[in-house]
Design an enzyme around this catalytic site. Sequence first.
Site, mmCIF file in Angstrom:
data_model
loop_
_atom_site.group_PDB
_atom_site.id
_atom_site.type_symbol
_atom_site.label_atom_id
_atom_site.label_comp_id
_atom_site.label_asym_id
_atom_site.label_seq_id
_atom_site.Cartn_x
_atom_site.Cartn_y
_atom_site.Cartn_z
ATOM 1 N N LYS A 84 0.813 -1.226 0.000
ATOM 2 C CA LYS A 84 0.000 0.000 0.000
ATOM 3 C C LYS A 84 0.847 1.277 0.000
ATOM 4 C CE LYS A 84 -4.415 -1.319 2.053
ATOM 5 N NZ LYS A 84 -5.360 -0.986 3.121
ATOM 6 N N ASP A 120 -10.201 3.668 1.426
ATOM 7 C CA ASP A 120 -10.447 3.332 2.842
ATOM 8 C C ASP A 120 -11.019 4.539 3.581
ATOM 9 O OD1 ASP A 120 -9.657 0.685 2.800
ATOM 10 O OD2 ASP A 120 -7.586 1.110 3.359
HETATM 11 P P1 NAP Z 1 -0.806 -1.746 10.486
HETATM 12 O O1 NAP Z 1 -0.451 -0.744 9.469
HETATM 13 O O2 NAP Z 1 0.069 -2.930 10.716
HETATM 14 O O3 NAP Z 1 -0.989 -0.962 11.889
HETATM 15 C C1 NAP Z 1 -1.388 -1.632 13.060
HETATM 16 C C2 NAP Z 1 -1.272 -0.692 14.232
HETATM 17 O O4 NAP Z 1 -1.735 -1.400 15.390
HETATM 18 C C3 NAP Z 1 0.145 -0.234 14.534
HETATM 19 O O5 NAP Z 1 0.118 1.082 14.996
HETATM 20 C C4 NAP Z 1 0.549 -1.188 15.655
HETATM 21 O O6 NAP Z 1 1.509 -0.647 16.533
HETATM 22 C C5 NAP Z 1 -0.740 -1.325 16.414
HETATM 23 N N1 NAP Z 1 -0.758 -2.538 17.213
HETATM 24 C C6 NAP Z 1 -0.576 -3.800 16.786
HETATM 25 N N2 NAP Z 1 -0.659 -4.645 17.840
HETATM 26 C C7 NAP Z 1 -0.862 -3.875 18.942
HETATM 27 C C8 NAP Z 1 -1.010 -4.162 20.329
HETATM 28 N N3 NAP Z 1 -0.954 -5.429 20.793
HETATM 29 N N4 NAP Z 1 -1.214 -3.141 21.181
HETATM 30 C C9 NAP Z 1 -1.270 -1.868 20.724
HETATM 31 N N5 NAP Z 1 -1.125 -1.531 19.417
HETATM 32 C C10 NAP Z 1 -0.926 -2.532 18.537
HETATM 33 O O7 NAP Z 1 -2.247 -2.383 10.190
HETATM 34 P P2 NAP Z 1 -3.475 -1.635 9.473
HETATM 35 O O8 NAP Z 1 -3.435 -1.910 8.021
HETATM 36 O O9 NAP Z 1 -3.487 -0.243 9.966
HETATM 37 O O10 NAP Z 1 -4.725 -2.476 10.048
HETATM 38 C C11 NAP Z 1 -5.144 -2.324 11.404
HETATM 39 C C12 NAP Z 1 -6.483 -3.046 11.579
HETATM 40 O O11 NAP Z 1 -7.484 -2.410 10.783
HETATM 41 C C13 NAP Z 1 -6.462 -4.506 11.152
HETATM 42 O O12 NAP Z 1 -7.212 -5.260 12.047
HETATM 43 C C14 NAP Z 1 -7.145 -4.509 9.807
HETATM 44 O O13 NAP Z 1 -7.817 -5.724 9.532
HETATM 45 C C15 NAP Z 1 -8.158 -3.376 9.998
HETATM 46 N N6 NAP Z 1 -8.540 -2.780 8.711
HETATM 47 C C16 NAP Z 1 -9.847 -2.889 8.342
HETATM 48 C C17 NAP Z 1 -10.252 -2.334 7.146
HETATM 49 C C18 NAP Z 1 -11.702 -2.452 6.731
HETATM 50 O O14 NAP Z 1 -12.012 -2.237 5.559
HETATM 51 N N7 NAP Z 1 -12.598 -2.760 7.654
HETATM 52 C C19 NAP Z 1 -9.347 -1.677 6.308
HETATM 53 C C20 NAP Z 1 -8.010 -1.578 6.736
HETATM 54 C C21 NAP Z 1 -7.618 -2.155 7.944
HETATM 55 P P3 NAP Z 1 3.079 -0.663 16.162
HETATM 56 O O15 NAP Z 1 3.240 0.342 15.081
HETATM 57 O O16 NAP Z 1 3.721 -0.314 17.432
HETATM 58 O O17 NAP Z 1 3.367 -2.080 15.707
#
Ligand code: NAP
Length: 307
Positions: A84, A120
Site C-alpha cells: 500500500k 479506505d
Molecule cells: P498496520 O499498518 O500494521 O498498523 C497496526 C497498528 O496497530 C500499529 O500502529 C501497531 O503498533 C498497532 N498494534 C498492533 N498490535 C498492537 C497491540 N498489541 N497493542 C497496541 N497496538 C498494537 O495495520 P493496518 O493496516 O493499519 O490495520 C489495522 C487493523 O485495521 C487490522 O485489524 C485490519 O484488519 C483493519 N482494517 C480494516 C479495514 C476495513 O475495511 N474494515 C481496512 C483496513 C484495515 P506498532 O506500530 O507499534 O506495531
Amino acid sequence: MAQETAKQADRSVSAIAGTTRLLGVMGDPVAHSLSPVMHNRAIAALGVDCVYVPLPVAAANLAAAIAGLGAIGALGFNVTIPHKQAIAPLLADLTPEARAVGAVNTVWRDGDRWCGTNTDVAGFLAPLQALAPPGGDWAGATAIVLGSGGAARAAIAGCRQLGVGRIRVAGRNGDRLAALAAQFQPPNPLAVSLETGDWDALAGWASETALLVNATPVGMHPQVAAAPVAPDILAALPSGAIAYDLIYTPRPTRFLQAAAAAGLTAIDGTEMLVQQGAAALSLWLGQPAPADLMRSALLAALARSGR
Ligand code: NAP
C-alpha cells in the site's frame, strides 16, 4: 444465500470472453482476500465485461507487475499488504486522500498512466455519516484513534473530512506516533493538528470522547479474546458515544461486545470493507456500484469461512 452467491460467481466466470477486462487485488499473500467475492458478485449483477482476480505479487516484482498490468490493458486494481505504501512512488498521480494517508488501496487508469487513491477513507466514513455524536455536532466532538498504522491514517483523514473538532491518537510506539503527527502537518492536503499519547492517556481522555476507533489488529481472528482497551475505558465514555472497530472478523469483537454492554453505539469494520470496495468499483466502471449486493456476498463469504 450460499447457493445464490455460487450461481452469481458461475455466471461471471462463464461470461469471460476475449473482450473481458481485468480487475484484481495485488498483495502478498492475497489468497485469503474476500474482495474477489464482493467484486465478482457486483460485476455479474451489473453485466459488465470484467473479472476480478487475486494478483499475488512479491515486493521485488511490484514495479514489473504494474508495468505488466498496463501492458495487458487491465482496467485497475486494488492494493493490499504489503504494497500500500511502496506503490505510491511508482504511480503517475495520487489523489489528496492517497497523499494524506500516505498509502494507496485503489489504482485506476488515466489513458496510459496509473493513478492511485485511497478509498479506505470513504469506507471508514460511510457508516458514520448516518450517525450523530453526543452533542449532535462533529465540530464539537473529540475522537480517539487507537493505533498508528495505515488504517489509523485512513481513520484520521476520515475524521478530518467529517469535521471532527479534536482528534487524539493513542499508540504504543512514540516514534511512530510522532511520525504520524508529522505526516498530517502541511503540506499534507488533509493537514490536521493531532494530540498523541500512549495507552495510559486513555483513562484521562475517555469522558471527553464521542468516537473511539480501534485501528489496531487487537481482537482480530484468531486472537478473539483480546481487546485493545479495558471495559472501564468504554464505560467512562459519555452516553451516546460511538465505538468503531475496523476489524470485521469476528463480528462482534470483544471490544464491541464491551461497548454494547456499556450502552455505546457499536460499529464493526464490515461496512468500511464494503464501501471501500464499492468506491473502487465505481471509480473503475464510471457507474454506481451495487453496495447492497457486495455486502451480502461478503457476509455470505464470512459466514462460510466460519470467522
Ligand atoms: P498496520 O499498518 O500494521 O498498523 C497496526 C497498528 O496497530 C500499529 O500502529 C501497531 O503498533 C498497532 N498494534 C498492533 N498490535 C498492537 C497491540 N498489541 N497493542 C497496541 N497496538 C498494537 O495495520 P493496518 O493496516 O493499519 O490495520 C489495522 C487493523 O485495521 C487490522 O485489524 C485490519 O484488519 C483493519 N482494517 C480494516 C479495514 C476495513 O475495511 N474494515 C481496512 C483496513 C484495515 P506498532 O506500530 O507499534 O506495531
